[in-house]
Design a protein around this motif. Structure first.
Motif, PDB file in Angstrom:
ATOM      1  N   PHE A 308       0.232  -1.142  -0.084  1.00 47.39           N
ATOM      2  CA  PHE A 308       0.040  -0.120  -0.094  1.00 47.39           C
ATOM      3  C   PHE A 308       0.974   1.108  -0.524  1.00 47.39           C
ATOM      4  N   ASP A 309       2.144   0.913  -0.496  1.00 49.09           N
ATOM      5  CA  ASP A 309       3.050   2.083  -0.128  1.00 49.09           C
ATOM      6  C   ASP A 309       3.561   3.074  -1.657  1.00 49.09           C
ATOM      7  N   PHE A 310       2.496   2.188  -2.636  1.00 47.51           N
ATOM      8  CA  PHE A 310       2.855   2.929  -3.848  1.00 47.51           C
ATOM      9  C   PHE A 310       1.864   4.079  -4.097  1.00 47.51           C
ATOM     10  N   PRO A 311       2.044   4.915  -4.852  1.00 49.54           N
ATOM     11  CA  PRO A 311       0.718   5.795  -4.862  1.00 49.54           C
ATOM     12  C   PRO A 311      -0.296   5.435  -5.130  1.00 49.54           C
ATOM     13  N   TYR A 312      -0.214   4.800  -6.172  1.00 48.70           N
ATOM     14  CA  TYR A 312      -1.665   4.585  -6.654  1.00 48.70           C
ATOM     15  C   TYR A 312      -1.212   2.760  -7.665  1.00 48.70           C
ATOM     16  N   MET A 313      -2.343   2.596  -7.790  1.00 48.92           N
ATOM     17  CA  MET A 313      -2.039   0.658  -8.287  1.00 48.92           C
ATOM     18  C   MET A 313      -1.648   0.958 -10.058  1.00 48.92           C
ATOM     19  N   GLY A 314      -0.174   0.230  -9.733  1.00 49.36           N
ATOM     20  CA  GLY A 314       0.369   0.360 -11.530  1.00 49.36           C
ATOM     21  C   GLY A 314       1.765   1.029 -11.230  1.00 49.36           C
ATOM     22  N   MET A 315       1.840   2.557 -10.389  1.00 53.48           N
ATOM     23  CA  MET A 315       2.940   2.847 -10.338  1.00 53.48           C
ATOM     24  C   MET A 315       3.685   2.987  -9.369  1.00 53.48           C
ATOM     25  N   PHE A 316       4.232   1.332  -9.086  1.00 49.59           N
ATOM     26  CA  PHE A 316       4.534   1.210  -8.134  1.00 49.59           C
ATOM     27  C   PHE A 316       5.928   1.153  -7.624  1.00 49.59           C
ATOM     28  N   VAL A 317       6.908   1.920  -8.593  1.00 50.35           N
ATOM     29  CA  VAL A 317       8.407   2.375  -8.294  1.00 50.35           C
ATOM     30  C   VAL A 317       7.973   3.524  -8.419  1.00 50.35           C
ATOM     31  N   PRO A 318       8.099   5.124  -8.286  1.00 47.16           N
ATOM     32  CA  PRO A 318       7.400   6.162  -9.363  1.00 47.16           C
ATOM     33  C   PRO A 318       8.419   6.940  -9.413  1.00 47.16           C
ATOM     34  N   PRO A 319       8.779   7.853 -10.528  1.00 43.64           N
ATOM     35  CA  PRO A 319       9.829   7.879 -10.724  1.00 43.64           C
ATOM     36  C   PRO A 319      10.203   9.337 -10.253  1.00 43.64           C
ATOM     37  N   VAL A 320      11.036   9.389  -8.390  1.00 46.70           N
ATOM     38  CA  VAL A 320      11.545  10.555  -8.043  1.00 46.70           C
ATOM     39  C   VAL A 320      12.744  10.635  -8.157  1.00 46.70           C
ATOM     40  N   PRO A 321      13.686  11.367  -7.733  1.00 49.38           N
ATOM     41  CA  PRO A 321      14.726  11.725  -8.008  1.00 49.38           C
ATOM     42  C   PRO A 321      15.518  11.019  -7.275  1.00 49.38           C
ATOM     43  N   ASP A 322      15.157  10.392  -5.877  1.00 47.38           N
ATOM     44  CA  ASP A 322      16.512  10.211  -4.848  1.00 47.38           C
ATOM     45  C   ASP A 322      15.710   8.764  -4.383  1.00 47.38           C
ATOM     46  N   HIS A 435      12.009  -1.794 -10.111  1.00 46.22           N
ATOM     47  CA  HIS A 435      11.955  -2.711  -8.752  1.00 46.22           C
ATOM     48  C   HIS A 435      13.394  -3.103  -8.950  1.00 46.22           C
ATOM     49  N   ILE A 436      14.454  -4.029  -9.420  1.00 43.66           N
ATOM     50  CA  ILE A 436      15.298  -4.923  -9.489  1.00 43.66           C
ATOM     51  C   ILE A 436      16.653  -3.484  -8.773  1.00 43.66           C
ATOM     52  N   ASP A 437      16.596  -2.058  -9.518  1.00 43.40           N
ATOM     53  CA  ASP A 437      17.499  -1.390  -9.002  1.00 43.40           C
ATOM     54  C   ASP A 437      17.046  -1.135  -7.769  1.00 43.40           C
ATOM     55  N   ALA A 438      15.673  -0.965  -7.778  1.00 41.90           N
ATOM     56  CA  ALA A 438      15.939   0.033  -6.087  1.00 41.90           C
ATOM     57  C   ALA A 438      15.804  -1.452  -4.319  1.00 41.90           C
ATOM     58  N   PHE A 439      14.917  -2.342  -5.368  1.00 47.45           N
ATOM     59  CA  PHE A 439      14.750  -3.731  -4.382  1.00 47.45           C
ATOM     60  C   PHE A 439      15.783  -4.598  -3.858  1.00 47.45           C
ATOM     61  N   PRO A 440      17.091  -4.754  -3.986  1.00 48.66           N
ATOM     62  CA  PRO A 440      17.880  -5.092  -4.821  1.00 48.66           C
ATOM     63  C   PRO A 440      17.340  -7.117  -3.690  1.00 48.66           C
ATOM     64  N   GLU A 441      16.879  -6.474  -2.173  1.00 46.02           N
ATOM     65  CA  GLU A 441      16.830  -7.437  -1.542  1.00 46.02           C
ATOM     66  C   GLU A 441      15.526  -8.215  -1.805  1.00 46.02           C
ATOM     67  N   SER A 442      14.584  -7.761  -2.426  1.00 48.34           N
ATOM     68  CA  SER A 442      13.755  -8.642  -3.153  1.00 48.34           C
ATOM     69  C   SER A 442      13.943  -9.928  -3.309  1.00 48.34           C
ATOM     70  N   SER A 443      12.841 -10.960  -3.300  1.00 49.85           N
ATOM     71  CA  SER A 443      13.211 -12.396  -3.830  1.00 49.85           C
ATOM     72  C   SER A 443      12.478 -12.070  -5.639  1.00 49.85           C
ATOM     73  N   GLY A 444      11.754 -11.034  -5.637  1.00 48.00           N
ATOM     74  CA  GLY A 444      11.462 -11.089  -7.037  1.00 48.00           C
ATOM     75  C   GLY A 444       9.806 -10.135  -6.923  1.00 48.00           C
ATOM     76  N   ILE A 445       8.873 -10.614  -7.675  1.00 51.22           N
ATOM     77  CA  ILE A 445       7.257  -9.927  -7.623  1.00 51.22           C
ATOM     78  C   ILE A 445       6.284 -11.231  -7.920  1.00 51.22           C
ATOM     79  N   CYS A 446       5.318 -10.655  -7.509  1.00 53.89           N
ATOM     80  CA  CYS A 446       4.105 -11.383  -7.619  1.00 53.89           C
ATOM     81  C   CYS A 446       2.679 -10.841  -8.076  1.00 53.89           C
ATOM     82  N   ILE A 447       2.816 -10.965  -9.037  1.00 58.97           N
ATOM     83  CA  ILE A 447       1.657 -10.548 -10.179  1.00 58.97           C
ATOM     84  C   ILE A 447       0.264 -10.931  -9.633  1.00 58.97           C
ATOM     85  N   ASP A 448      -0.612  -9.647  -9.375  1.00 58.41           N
ATOM     86  CA  ASP A 448      -1.952 -10.130  -9.455  1.00 58.41           C
ATOM     87  C   ASP A 448      -2.739 -10.114 -10.289  1.00 58.41           C
ATOM     88  N   ARG A 449      -3.973 -10.275 -10.179  1.00 59.87           N
ATOM     89  CA  ARG A 449      -5.198  -9.956 -10.628  1.00 59.87           C
ATOM     90  C   ARG A 449      -5.582 -10.571 -12.075  1.00 59.87           C
TER      91      ARG A 449
END
Length: 696
Positions: A308-322, A435-449
């Motif tokens: 629930f930390d994404f700004p809205y569905m689909g914008m999972f990792v927003p293009p913030v500068p840092d 996702h890959i760049d920002a969260f190297p510790e994550s094991s991957g993704i789970c695709i919903d719906r």
């Protein structure tokens, strides 16, 4: 070779098929492409088979021609005419393949585009002594069910899907038409068995084929029909299918085992490291301190982060500068990439895994229609508002409901999207890279719906589908396009891809490593998904259903039987099970048994496992270092005898070692085992009708 008369045609065909009979010795197509058995003993109804392919509401428009190709294949050509005078050419090719027959179909349009059901039919003149099986959600698919999702006051039934049944009227849909439909099958196979004659056969449809809508119709009289619909019959692209008729032992495991051996890429996880994270799951946004040992006792291994930390569905990792730039998340809290990464590390530093949320068919929140005025002054700021971004960047991907002339709306006002649209595909790939760049510790993704994949998009033309008399784009084709690109990116970076397969079809899971079934509390859904996960991890959603409250042993044991993990009671779990003393105790009791399933692969050899006298249920899985046998539903029995066959002996010692553990126990105990001529007989003590046996 052409035949000008029926008598001459049959004579020439006889000369053609003599070498074919010598090779196949099982099935023989005639001059019209109808298959029948060659070898007959007269003792089994299985031998009364005829099989053929036809197009619904079509009639012959000329003579059938038959010829033998250079490689020995028999080819039959039939020109057909539809009820509205449409024309097509049906080509069938038959090739001996071991103890069976390879059967390939092409349909070439010869008029304006049109569509009709393409039916492959198996017919038995007798059904006495025969049973049948498929990868169904319910082995009694004709029975009425009152299944509803998420209703705690309703019982979610379960039937063991590993039991063949006599012929009866039933209609099953490939993948299901909705998530709560038990009349569904997830693997395109049907198996027919005659245990008295110790033989069986399977019709295996290739998962490599492009399939839109398909159903399996069975009747009590002995007819089985695979009906494929919404395929465009046109001059531009022939419609093609491939199948195999296979003879084997009298066990459904043999047919499914043949298919898994023929198409391993649909069963093996593309990233084998996924087995390291196999265990109970969670869907939690919780990222503060908890009792690590408590969760390990429950076989917990992976959290699908309720993001629930994404700004809205689909914008999972927003293009913030840092990584420190903040935004307002879905729950109206302030967050940043750094905070998201810290939440992931909270799990990974404790030895657990995290899957990030992903979705390729939904976008935005509180989307307005008609589109509102643009808010962003620059294109760089379009992402800050979901209406701006979806209408001014991704507009071509919006999936519209033609009847209501508006987008399809979903959870929290997001809208359905077509991942076949190139701009949206590029956006999704960019999100995966973030996702890959920002969260190297994550094991991957789970695709919903994945349920939206049933839809056809009338705004575009895929060249292959035909819906309501006009072109469309199937989201099945859109999925094939996006998942190949996502998989190439994620797997090359050693990430895994799980999915929540509301549309439960083998062909859609080619690039998927594991399954998290959001409707796993429903017996039919867990069955369908567990059969898709023969060699992959599967986690099943768990809520406080009456079954779990009233019969927790039976609830846990059906998961053991199917090789499926549950959702563990974790703080912050969203619309799934939460911790409590009574709930925790059940997971503690079954945690060691669930842990034993890690790395499981179904053993798909004939009669591999049997409980004498059917005094309990049992399944057999290979795991690293040996095998495990969940023995379940033994009711009040204190001991049962289990027979195992086809186990591969250890390389470093001549004998097997058998131990067992029971619900509520913490230690494995030796159990008696005898071995003779490759068969192992175990005397298995039961407690609460259950034991997990380990063979090393």
């Amino acid at each position: 070779m052409l035949a000008s008369s029926k008598g001459l045609q049959m004579f020439l065909l006889f000369l053609l098929v003599l070498p074919f009979i010598a090779q196949a010795e099982v099935f023989l197509p005639d001059s019209g492409g109808t298959i029948s058995m060659v070898r007959r003993t007269g003792t089994s109804a299985l031998e009364t088979l005829t099989a053929s392919t036809s197009l619904a509401s079509c009639t012959p428009a000329g003579e059938t021609t038959t010829r033998k190709l250079a490689d020995g294949t028999l080819e039959c050509r039939k020109r057909l005419q539809g009820e509205n005078k449409q024309q097509c050419l049906l080509i069938e090719r038959f090739s001996p393949a071991g103890n069976g027959l390879r059967w390939e179909i092409e349909v070439h349009g010869e008029s304006a585009p049109w569509s009709t059901a393409i039916n492959t039919r198996l017919q038995w003149a007798r059904t006495d002594g025969l049973t049948w099986w498929t990868a169904w959600g319910d082995r009694d698919p004709g029975a009425p069910r009152g299944v509803r999702s998420g209703a705690e006051d309703e019982t979610h039934w379960w039937n063991d899907p590993l039991v063949p049944v006599p012929f009866a009227d039933a209609t099953l849909f490939y993948g299901g038409r909705s998530h709560d439909q038990p009349q569904a099958f997830s693997i395109p196979i049907v198996t027919i068995l005659d245990t008295n004659a110790a033989c069986g056969m399977s019709l295996v449809l290739s998962p490599e084929d492009l399939l839109f809508d398909m159903r399996l119709e069975v009747n009590e009289a002995g007819t089985m029909t695979f009906a494929r619909e919404r395929h465009r019959i046109s001059r531009e692209h022939p419609v093609t299918f491939a199948m195999d008729l296979v003879m084997h032992e009298a066990d459904w495991r043999s047919g499914l085992g043949w298919m898994a051996g023929r198409y391993p890429e649909y069963y093996d996880p593309p990233n084998p490291h996924v087995q390291e994270m196999a265990g109970c799951g969670a869907y939690s946004s919780h990222a503060t301190d908890f009792d690590v040992e408590r969760l390990k006792r429950m076989a917990f291994r992976v959290n699908w982060k309720a993001s629930f930390d994404f700004p809205y569905m689909g914008m999972f990792v927003p293009p913030v500068p840092d990584e420190t730039t903040e935004w307002i998340d879905f729950k109206k809290n302030r967050t940043s990439l750094r905070r998201m990464r810290e939440d992931i590390r909270f799990y990974t530093t404790k030895g657990f895994h995290v899957l990030n949320y992903f979705n390729v068919t939904e976008f935005g929140n509180y989307i307005e229609y008609p589109p509102p005025a643009r808010k962003a002054e620059t294109d760089q700021d379009l992402w800050k508002d979901p209406n701006d971004f979806v209408y001014h960047v991704l507009g071509d991907a919006i999936l519209k409901d033609e009847k209501r002339d508006r987008p399809y709306f979903s959870w929290e006002g997001c809208i359905a999207m077509d991942p076949g649209e190139p701009t949206y595909q590029a956006f999704l790939i960019e999100q995966a890279q973030r996702h890959i760049d920002a969260f190297p510790e994550s094991s991957g993704i789970c695709i919903d719906r994945m349920d939206w994949l049933r839809i056809f998009n009338p705004r575009f033309d895929d060249g292959r589908s035909w819906v309501n008399g006009k072109p469309a784009r199937s989201l099945v084709l859109s999925w094939h396009g996006i998942i190949q690109k996502l998989a190439a990116l994620m797997h090359s970076n050693d990430k895994v891809i799980y999915c929540n397969p509301h549309y439960r079809r083998l062909d859609l899971l080619r690039h998927i490593d594991g399954i998290y079934d959001e409707f796993g509390q429903m017996g039919h859904s867990m069955n369908l998904c567990a059969l898709l996960a023969l060699r992959k991890p599967i986690m099943a959603w768990t809520i406080m259903t009456p079954e779990l409250k009233q019969a927790p042993d039976a609830y846990f044991q059906r998961h053991l039987h199917m090789g499926a993990y549950l959702t563990a009671p974790l703080p912050g779990n969203d619309h799934t099970i939460l911790p409590s003393d009574g709930v925790d105790a059940m997971y503690f009791d079954y945690g060691p048994l669930l842990n034993a399933l890690r790395g499981k692969r179904w053993v798909l050899k004939a009669h591999a496992v049997e409980v004498q006298g059917a005094a309990a249920k049992a399944n057999l899985f290979s795991v690293p270092g040996g095998y495990v046998v969940p023995v379940t539903f033994g009711n009040d029995a204190s001991q049962v005898t289990v027979v195992l066959r086809h186990l591969e002996p250890p390389t470093d010692r001549p004998t097997f070692n058998a131990t067992a553990i029971h619900p509520g126990a913490t230690e494995w105990e030796p159990i008696p085992a005898t071995e003779k001529d490759g068969t192992i007989v175990l005397d298995v003590p039961l407690k609460r009708g259950c034991a997990m046996v380990k063979i090393q």
